[in-house]
Enzyme design. Structure first.
Site, short mmCIF file in Angstrom:
data_model
loop_
_atom_site.label_atom_id
_atom_site.label_comp_id
_atom_site.label_asym_id
_atom_site.label_seq_id
_atom_site.Cartn_x
_atom_site.Cartn_y
_atom_site.Cartn_z
N LYS A 129 0.87 -1.18 0.00
CA LYS A 129 0.00 0.00 0.00
C LYS A 129 0.90 1.23 0.00
CE LYS A 129 -4.54 0.93 0.64
NZ LYS A 129 -5.71 0.20 0.18
N GLY A 188 -26.33 1.27 3.59
CA GLY A 188 -25.48 1.92 2.59
C GLY A 188 -25.87 1.51 1.18
N GLY A 220 -24.56 2.91 -1.76
CA GLY A 220 -23.62 3.55 -2.69
C GLY A 220 -23.37 2.65 -3.89
N VAL A 246 -21.62 -0.03 -4.31
CA VAL A 246 -21.77 -1.48 -4.11
C VAL A 246 -23.17 -1.82 -3.58
CG1 VAL A 246 -20.86 -3.52 -2.94
CG2 VAL A 246 -19.30 -1.69 -3.63
P1 NAD Z 1 -19.89 4.60 -1.64
O1 NAD Z 1 -19.23 5.77 -1.03
O2 NAD Z 1 -20.30 4.62 -3.06
O3 NAD Z 1 -21.18 4.22 -0.78
C1 NAD Z 1 -21.26 4.30 0.60
C2 NAD Z 1 -22.70 4.68 0.94
O4 NAD Z 1 -22.87 4.59 2.36
C3 NAD Z 1 -23.06 6.10 0.53
O5 NAD Z 1 -24.25 6.09 -0.23
C4 NAD Z 1 -23.25 6.83 1.87
O6 NAD Z 1 -24.24 7.82 1.81
C5 NAD Z 1 -23.67 5.69 2.76
N1 NAD Z 1 -23.45 5.91 4.20
C6 NAD Z 1 -22.41 6.55 4.79
N2 NAD Z 1 -22.59 6.56 6.11
C7 NAD Z 1 -23.75 5.92 6.37
C8 NAD Z 1 -24.45 5.59 7.55
N3 NAD Z 1 -24.01 5.93 8.74
N4 NAD Z 1 -25.61 4.90 7.42
C9 NAD Z 1 -26.08 4.55 6.22
N5 NAD Z 1 -25.45 4.83 5.07
C10 NAD Z 1 -24.30 5.51 5.14
O7 NAD Z 1 -18.89 3.36 -1.35
P2 NAD Z 1 -18.88 1.94 -2.06
O8 NAD Z 1 -17.89 1.95 -3.14
O9 NAD Z 1 -20.28 1.50 -2.34
O10 NAD Z 1 -18.27 1.04 -0.88
C11 NAD Z 1 -19.05 0.66 0.22
C12 NAD Z 1 -18.19 -0.10 1.22
O11 NAD Z 1 -17.63 -1.25 0.58
C13 NAD Z 1 -17.01 0.69 1.77
O12 NAD Z 1 -16.78 0.28 3.09
C14 NAD Z 1 -15.86 0.26 0.88
O13 NAD Z 1 -14.61 0.40 1.53
C15 NAD Z 1 -16.21 -1.20 0.68
N6 NAD Z 1 -15.63 -1.79 -0.55
C16 NAD Z 1 -15.96 -1.29 -1.78
C17 NAD Z 1 -15.43 -1.85 -2.93
C18 NAD Z 1 -15.80 -1.34 -4.29
O14 NAD Z 1 -15.57 -2.06 -5.27
N7 NAD Z 1 -16.38 -0.18 -4.42
C19 NAD Z 1 -14.54 -2.94 -2.82
C20 NAD Z 1 -14.21 -3.43 -1.55
C21 NAD Z 1 -14.78 -2.84 -0.43
#
Ligand code: NAD
Length: 367
Positions: free
Chosen positions: A79, A179, A181, A183
């Site tokens: 990293k 959440g 977002g 994913v």
């Molecule tokens: P994102 O930022 O697109 O989505 C996160 C969502 O969570 C947002 O819509 C936000 O409004 C919501 N949120 C934040 N705080 C909240 C709360 N207290 N209660 C309810 N909702 C809340 O992120 P993402 O890319 O969808 O990733 C989501 C999680 O998965 C993260 O922890 C990320 O590290 C993990 N992750 C993502 C990927 C990927 O491919 N994107 C891969 C591995 C791990």
């Protein structure tokens, strides 16, 4: 002091990168390259102190070793962190100077995007080094990993349901998805396609409205998500949501979601186990993103990516076997799976960095 820390954490190499003119202060941490070159993203963050930056990069790079090993990849863990404010401190020179340091490692470390870094920043890094993944699709990049992460999470869910209930009928069960977002929304879509009952929450009301109108989900409050009567709690937002306050409230018998670092600490992981809740270890479930990006090393192919996501099912099944074999909580079993694989493959004595020459085949576009 630093070497004492490295003795404990097991890191191979830590590189301090400095370029005064470009304003670059960065640290690259290579934790383990037994399985292959170290892959892990670069994070840009206004760390209050250099010690904070070092602590973070050591922790994150070690995590990548475990994640990549459990994912079955021929890739080690690393990293990088750039000390700076992503809102004000970015420049072409900064990222190109960083790229020169990545290049200097000759492929022992391959970088990608992480918090604070986007695909445009990576274009600058890519001008100085080919040891970059997550570049734009026009350069052979893999694009947004989120749909793959969601699909991989579904595979992990099926293995977990099978372990808990002896069937994989996703639609038979109810879900509390926290959440919506990149994913989370995709995961809700996959659940809906299988006929599941879904409760959702997000701080962003528009996303909640979308889940309700498009996928027939039931909206609940931000706190209520811990109290709903759902079979599966699926954290897809932030880390640390399984803690002393929330765990006693959960009705779910299964925890399976994409968020990183879901357990507030190991003691909570032990408590989850004691309560008979089956926890799908986060870094095994959400490996879809890193799997997707890892395919760029050989030349990206979407078909292969989808096939690879399905291996998450088997990785989870193996973790549950180890948990039973050793009588340990699942979060610990995941670490054991990683360590056992590193030891077993390490005995084969593969030459270090052997995937690096494949990068030579990649066409560097006119960027
Ligand atoms: P994102 O930022 O697109 O989505 C996160 C969502 O969570 C947002 O819509 C936000 O409004 C919501 N949120 C934040 N705080 C909240 C709360 N207290 N209660 C309810 N909702 C809340 O992120 P993402 O890319 O969808 O990733 C989501 C999680 O998965 C993260 O922890 C990320 O590290 C993990 N992750 C993502 C990927 C990927 O491919 N994107 C891969 C591995 C791990």
């Amino acid at each position: 002091m630093i070497f004492e820390t490295l003795d404990t954490t097991g890191h191979e190499q830590v590189v301090f990168c400095h370029n005064k003119d470009a304003g670059l202060k960065a640290i690259i941490a290579i934790h383990n390259t037994v399985l292959g070159p170290a892959l892990g993203g670069t994070r840009m963050w206004p760390y209050p102190t250099e010690a904070d930056a070092l602590k973070d990069v050591l922790r994150l790079s070690r995590g990548m070793t475990y994640k990549n090993a459990v994912a079955g990849l021929n890739i080690g863990g690393g990293k990088a962190v750039i000390i700076g404010d992503p809102a004000t401190d970015k420049s072409e020179a900064l990222f190109r100077a960083f790229g020169q340091f990545v290049e200097s490692l000759g492929g022992r470390y391959i970088t990608a995007e992480d918090v604070g870094i986007d695909v445009n920043d990576m274009e600058y890094v890519y001008r100085e080094t080919e040891y970059v993944t997550g570049v734009h699709q026009v350069h052979g990049g893999s694009g947004d990993p989120s749909p793959f992460t969601a699909y991989g999470t579904l595979q992990g869910l099926m293995a977990t349901l099978n372990r808990k209930y002896g069937d994989e009928e996703v639609g038979k069960y109810s879900y509390a998805v926290q959440g919506l977002g990149h994913v989370g929304m995709e995961f809700v879509k996959l659940l809906k396609e299988r006929g599941a009952k879904i409760f959702v929450t997000d701080i962003n009301k528009q996303l909640v409205d979308k889940a309700v109108s498009e996928y027939g989900a039931e909206a609940v409050g931000l706190e209520e998500i811990y109290d709903v009567a759902a079979d599966v709690y699926s954290p897809c937002a932030l880390g640390g949501t399984i803690n002393e306050q929330t765990l006693p409230r959960l009705k779910a018998q299964v925890i399976c979601g994409a968020a990183n670092n879901q357990l507030a600490n190991n003691a909570i992981g032990d408590e989850v186990e004691k309560r008979g809740i089956l926890y799908a270890p986060d870094y095994a479930v959400n490996a879809g993103g890193v799997m997707n990006v890892s395919l760029e090393i050989d030349g990206y192919n979407r078909e292969r990516a989808m096939r690879m996501m399905r291996t998450i099912y088997h990785n989870l099944a193996r973790i549950y076997e180890i948990s039973e074999r050793d009588g340990v909580p699942t979060y610990m079993a995941a670490d054991r799976l990683a360590e056992e694989r590193i030891i077993a493959i390490g005995k084969l004595k593969l030459p270090l960095g052997r995937t690096a020459p494949r990068f030579q085949g990649r066409i560097r576009g006119n960027h």
